[in-house]
Design a protein around this motif. Structure first.
Motif, mmCIF file in Angstrom:
data_model
loop_
_atom_site.group_PDB
_atom_site.id
_atom_site.type_symbol
_atom_site.label_atom_id
_atom_site.label_comp_id
_atom_site.label_asym_id
_atom_site.label_seq_id
_atom_site.Cartn_x
_atom_site.Cartn_y
_atom_site.Cartn_z
ATOM 1 N N LYS A 46 -25.731 -26.773 14.961
ATOM 2 C CA LYS A 46 -26.560 -27.551 14.026
ATOM 3 C C LYS A 46 -25.906 -28.883 13.692
ATOM 4 C CE LYS A 46 -28.915 -23.670 11.780
ATOM 5 N NZ LYS A 46 -29.108 -22.910 10.507
ATOM 6 N N GLU A 47 -24.588 -28.857 13.486
ATOM 7 C CA GLU A 47 -23.871 -30.085 13.158
ATOM 8 C C GLU A 47 -23.936 -31.077 14.314
ATOM 9 O OE1 GLU A 47 -21.747 -33.038 11.400
ATOM 10 O OE2 GLU A 47 -22.635 -31.259 10.455
ATOM 11 N N LEU A 48 -23.774 -30.603 15.538
ATOM 12 C CA LEU A 48 -23.836 -31.489 16.698
ATOM 13 C C LEU A 48 -25.232 -32.082 16.863
ATOM 14 C CD1 LEU A 48 -21.680 -29.469 19.257
ATOM 15 C CD2 LEU A 48 -21.059 -31.586 18.107
ATOM 16 N N ARG A 49 -26.256 -31.300 16.587
ATOM 17 C CA ARG A 49 -27.629 -31.816 16.696
ATOM 18 C C ARG A 49 -27.870 -32.973 15.726
ATOM 19 N NH1 ARG A 49 -30.897 -26.044 16.824
ATOM 20 N NH2 ARG A 49 -30.558 -25.560 19.052
ATOM 21 N N LYS A 50 -27.271 -32.879 14.530
ATOM 22 C CA LYS A 50 -27.448 -33.950 13.549
ATOM 23 C C LYS A 50 -26.900 -35.284 14.053
ATOM 24 C CE LYS A 50 -27.080 -30.892 9.503
ATOM 25 N NZ LYS A 50 -26.247 -30.566 8.314
ATOM 26 N N ARG A 51 -25.919 -35.226 14.945
ATOM 27 C CA ARG A 51 -25.268 -36.439 15.412
ATOM 28 C C ARG A 51 -25.985 -37.106 16.583
ATOM 29 N NH1 ARG A 51 -19.049 -33.999 15.607
ATOM 30 N NH2 ARG A 51 -19.071 -33.110 13.493
ATOM 31 N N VAL A 52 -27.005 -36.437 17.142
ATOM 32 C CA VAL A 52 -27.630 -36.938 18.369
ATOM 33 C C VAL A 52 -28.276 -38.296 18.146
ATOM 34 C CG1 VAL A 52 -29.506 -36.543 20.007
ATOM 35 C CG2 VAL A 52 -27.950 -34.670 19.415
ATOM 36 N N LEU A 53 -29.071 -38.439 17.097
ATOM 37 C CA LEU A 53 -29.795 -39.695 16.880
ATOM 38 C C LEU A 53 -29.134 -40.474 15.749
ATOM 39 C CD1 LEU A 53 -32.195 -41.286 17.946
ATOM 40 C CD2 LEU A 53 -33.606 -40.232 16.167
ATOM 41 N N PHE A 54 -28.145 -41.297 16.118
ATOM 42 C CA PHE A 54 -27.447 -42.214 15.207
ATOM 43 C C PHE A 54 -26.668 -41.495 14.108
ATOM 44 C CE2 PHE A 54 -31.517 -44.675 16.162
ATOM 45 C CZ PHE A 54 -31.019 -45.165 17.356
ATOM 46 N N GLY A 55 -26.365 -40.206 14.281
ATOM 47 C CA GLY A 55 -25.650 -39.483 13.256
ATOM 48 C C GLY A 55 -24.165 -39.369 13.506
ATOM 49 N N LEU A 61 -20.894 -44.732 16.103
ATOM 50 C CA LEU A 61 -21.834 -45.579 16.830
ATOM 51 C C LEU A 61 -21.135 -46.641 17.668
ATOM 52 C CD1 LEU A 61 -24.557 -46.114 14.075
ATOM 53 C CD2 LEU A 61 -24.451 -44.360 15.858
ATOM 54 N N GLY A 62 -21.828 -47.083 18.718
ATOM 55 C CA GLY A 62 -21.335 -48.139 19.587
ATOM 56 C C GLY A 62 -22.480 -48.823 20.305
ATOM 57 N N LEU A 63 -22.146 -49.878 21.023
ATOM 58 C CA LEU A 63 -23.138 -50.676 21.735
ATOM 59 C C LEU A 63 -22.756 -50.813 23.203
ATOM 60 C CD1 LEU A 63 -23.628 -53.582 19.155
ATOM 61 C CD2 LEU A 63 -25.143 -51.617 19.523
ATOM 62 N N GLY A 64 -23.787 -50.947 24.058
ATOM 63 C CA GLY A 64 -23.541 -51.118 25.485
ATOM 64 C C GLY A 64 -24.623 -51.951 26.146
ATOM 65 N N LEU A 65 -24.332 -52.399 27.362
ATOM 66 C CA LEU A 65 -25.255 -53.253 28.108
ATOM 67 C C LEU A 65 -25.191 -52.901 29.589
ATOM 68 C CD1 LEU A 65 -27.165 -55.783 28.188
ATOM 69 C CD2 LEU A 65 -25.099 -57.149 28.589
ATOM 70 N N ASP A 66 -26.371 -52.821 30.230
ATOM 71 C CA ASP A 66 -26.497 -52.731 31.687
ATOM 72 C C ASP A 66 -27.252 -53.966 32.173
ATOM 73 O OD1 ASP A 66 -25.613 -50.182 31.120
ATOM 74 O OD2 ASP A 66 -27.460 -49.181 31.740
ATOM 75 N N PHE A 67 -26.976 -54.382 33.388
ATOM 76 C CA PHE A 67 -27.806 -55.414 34.003
ATOM 77 C C PHE A 67 -27.794 -55.213 35.518
ATOM 78 C CE2 PHE A 67 -23.588 -57.282 33.531
ATOM 79 C CZ PHE A 67 -23.331 -57.802 34.784
ATOM 80 N N GLY A 68 -28.855 -55.720 36.174
ATOM 81 C CA GLY A 68 -28.936 -55.547 37.620
ATOM 82 C C GLY A 68 -30.016 -56.420 38.221
ATOM 83 N N PHE A 69 -30.114 -56.387 39.545
ATOM 84 C CA PHE A 69 -31.075 -57.235 40.253
ATOM 85 C C PHE A 69 -31.460 -56.595 41.581
ATOM 86 C CE2 PHE A 69 -27.063 -58.354 42.160
ATOM 87 C CZ PHE A 69 -27.374 -58.585 43.497
ATOM 88 N N THR A 70 -32.589 -57.050 42.117
ATOM 89 C CA THR A 70 -33.034 -56.750 43.480
ATOM 90 C C THR A 70 -33.448 -58.069 44.116
ATOM 91 O OG1 THR A 70 -33.834 -54.552 42.847
ATOM 92 C CG2 THR A 70 -34.685 -55.490 44.906
ATOM 93 N N TYR A 71 -32.941 -58.334 45.318
ATOM 94 C CA TYR A 71 -33.213 -59.613 45.974
ATOM 95 C C TYR A 71 -33.545 -59.368 47.445
ATOM 96 C CZ TYR A 71 -32.523 -64.337 47.816
ATOM 97 O OH TYR A 71 -32.701 -65.536 48.439
ATOM 98 N N HIS A 72 -34.586 -60.051 47.925
ATOM 99 C CA HIS A 72 -34.986 -59.967 49.331
ATOM 100 C C HIS A 72 -34.720 -61.316 50.008
ATOM 101 C CE1 HIS A 72 -37.059 -56.151 48.608
ATOM 102 N NE2 HIS A 72 -37.598 -56.707 47.537
ATOM 103 N N PRO A 73 -33.580 -61.460 50.688
ATOM 104 C CA PRO A 73 -33.328 -62.723 51.392
ATOM 105 C C PRO A 73 -34.342 -62.963 52.507
ATOM 106 C CG PRO A 73 -31.686 -61.073 51.987
ATOM 107 C CD PRO A 73 -32.471 -60.509 50.870
ATOM 108 N N ILE A 76 -27.554 -48.047 22.434
ATOM 109 C CA ILE A 76 -26.863 -47.656 21.211
ATOM 110 C C ILE A 76 -26.288 -46.264 21.457
ATOM 111 C CG2 ILE A 76 -27.049 -47.162 18.752
ATOM 112 C CD1 ILE A 76 -29.403 -49.064 18.606
ATOM 113 N N TYR A 77 -24.962 -46.163 21.398
ATOM 114 C CA TYR A 77 -24.288 -44.889 21.619
ATOM 115 C C TYR A 77 -24.053 -44.186 20.286
ATOM 116 C CZ TYR A 77 -22.941 -47.318 25.963
ATOM 117 O OH TYR A 77 -22.937 -48.030 27.137
ATOM 118 N N SER A 78 -24.229 -42.873 20.285
ATOM 119 C CA SER A 78 -23.860 -42.046 19.143
ATOM 120 C C SER A 78 -22.934 -40.951 19.650
ATOM 121 C CB SER A 78 -25.103 -41.429 18.490
ATOM 122 O OG SER A 78 -24.742 -40.624 17.382
ATOM 123 N N SER A 79 -21.671 -41.006 19.224
ATOM 124 C CA SER A 79 -20.669 -40.063 19.720
ATOM 125 C C SER A 79 -20.698 -38.774 18.911
ATOM 126 C CB SER A 79 -19.273 -40.693 19.650
ATOM 127 O OG SER A 79 -18.279 -39.745 19.978
#
Length: 475
Positions: A249-258, A261-273, A188-191
């Motif tokens: 002070k104003e910027l601090r208010k925005r840090v946690l969902f203030g 807002l936006g959404l994002g996704l990461d994904f990854g893997f580790t494989y041993h052939p 969850i991004y908070s700009s």
């Protein structure tokens, strides 16, 4: 102007590119899960020391260094400036990236005899600024237009974006078997602040005039999107210091969902052939931020012609003064260019990042108590190649890294990298990770060959952190 300068300094005060090749696949360090949620985890739980678990700062310039402009080498500064102006092209770029982890943690769960899942979470703040060299603007500013009659300057060279955000994230890593591990991370991004000016078009040309010496013709389609700035600039204050405190002070208010807002996704893997071979891959920041609060978009669109002002300087006490002449030019420009300000919502897309690697492990650990080798997978050395790419507004930026990792002692491991990218072809980096008791400390730095004279460096990157780790009991 002072307020705008403060905002810029606030954004850049931590900065010294976003490739973290030293941290990627360094699985002794929990923060490697931020680069690949499918990295292998070998501990029961971890907790990052708040505000100290991950500190990262990097900056780069693809075509120029401070030494090129300010070297004490006997070359006239004007000549050095001329070389810089003409040697760079519109695809050269500048970038600043900074991250500060506010808190983080994680724990293993799943099968009682051997946990096969790991939940990790945290909150971090990130600054990312990237802009391309506006070549035609620079040439026009350097030469002026008097010697460029009939030349068309490309005003679409402006291409820049920047953001200051906080990111709350939760990831799940799953070990399927000895060969495969995969994972996902939701964000969850908070700009806090955002600006974007990337799809600009336009031209400027000077021709012989009819009513005056020259005609100056502008064909413009320029746009700057911002969020988070207007309310800061308009803060009530009793002076610069008071405004600075209120802005923080104003910027601090925005840090946690203030913020926005936006959404994002990461994904990854580790494989041993095979036992000694490892293939990994990850994608980060497939996401967006929807800007609805404190939004202002500035547009300048249309075709304009300016013929200048005929000076009527004083003659026997009549005519106009020089101040009046320049004031008339200023008024004409303000009347000519109609800058529209709108408050429409807009979407900013994150810059997606891709990592991939292949490596080979060798040299099993010899156990003193039995004069025999360690368990399967217990190797002292690992060597391989890593590819990194990040999406940018004109073209992806790529880098290729060769790396060697070594378990130096039971409490100390190290990694050496050689990276070729758009900043340097001689980037050598070193990272160290220690485990003293349950405390983990790591420190990493890139482009070490240039540290003897940072003014000559196109790129610099440092990252470090402290964690508390409770290791997995070996069966």
């Amino acid at each position: 102007m002072k307020k705008i300068t403060f905002i810029f300094l606030f954004l850049t005060c931590f900065a010294f590119a976003q490739n973290k090749q030293l941290l990627y696949n360094f699985t002794d360090i929990p923060q490697s899960l931020l680069l690949n949620p499918g990295a292998e985890v070998n501990y029961k739980w971890h907790m990052g020391i708040p505000l100290l678990s991950h500190i990262h700062a990097s900056a780069g310039s693809s075509g120029v260094t401070a030494y090129d402009l300010f070297a004490d080498n006997g070359v006239d500064f004007n000549e050095k400036l001329r070389r810089v102006v003409y040697n760079l092209d519109r695809n050269d770029y500048f970038t600043i990236n900074q991250q500060l982890e506010i808190f983080s943690g994680g724990f293993a769960f799943g099968n009682s005899y051997e946990p096969n899942k790991y939940l990790s979470f945290g909150l971090y703040q990130e600054l990312d600024v990237h802009f391309y060299y506006p070549r035609d603007y620079a040439i026009l500013a350097y030469e002026g237009n008097q010697n460029n009659i009939g030349r068309e300057f490309n005003l679409g060279d402006v291409n820049a974006k920047g953001e200051l955000i906080s990111v709350f994230h939760v990831g799940l890593t799953t070990k399927v078997n000895k060969k495969l591990t995969y994972g996902f991370r939701g964000k969850i991004y908070s700009s806090l602040l955002n600006f974007k000016s990337t799809n600009n078009k336009g031209s400027f040309i000077t021709t012989e005039g009819t009513n005056n010496f020259y005609n100056h013709t502008f064909d413009l389609d320029l746009q700057l999107q911002t969020s988070g700035y207007a309310s800061l600039i308009d803060l009530d204050n009793d002076g610069q210091n008071d405004w600075n405190e209120k802005a923080v002070k104003e910027l601090r208010k925005r840090v946690l969902f203030g913020g926005n807002l936006g959404l994002g996704l990461d994904f990854g893997f580790t494989y041993h052939p095979k036992e000694q071979w490892t293939v990994t891959g990850s994608v980060q920041d497939l996401g967006f931020i929807y800007h609805t609060k404190d939004v202002e978009t500035y547009t300048l669109k249309g075709e304009y012609t300016f013929e200048g002002v005929n000076p009527l300087f004083p003659n026997n006490g009549s005519g106009q003064t020089a101040d009046e002449y320049w004031q008339e030019i200023t008024d004409n420009f303000e009347d000519l260019f109609e800058l529209d300000t709108i408050t429409n919502n807009y979407v900013s897309w994150r810059s997606p990042k891709l990592n991939g690697s292949v490596s080979y492990k060798y040299g099993k650990k010899v156990l003193k108590e039995c004069n025999c080798t360690g368990e399967d997978g217990d190797y002292l050395n690992e060597a391989g190649l890593q590819l990194f790419a990040i999406g940018r507004s004109r073209r992806p930026q790529l880098s290729l890294t060769a790396f060697y990792r070594r378990q130096l002692f039971s409490f100390l491991s190290g990694k050496v990298t050689y990276t070729a990218d758009g900043f340097s072809k001689t980037n050598i980096g070193v990272g160290l990770s220690t485990h003293i008791g349950n405390v983990n400390f790591y420190i990493m730095a890139d482009n070490l060959l240039e540290y003897q004279n940072l003014a000559k460096s196109n790129y610099a990157s440092v990252q470090l952190g402290f964690n508390y780790i409770f290791p997995m009991q070996k069966k």
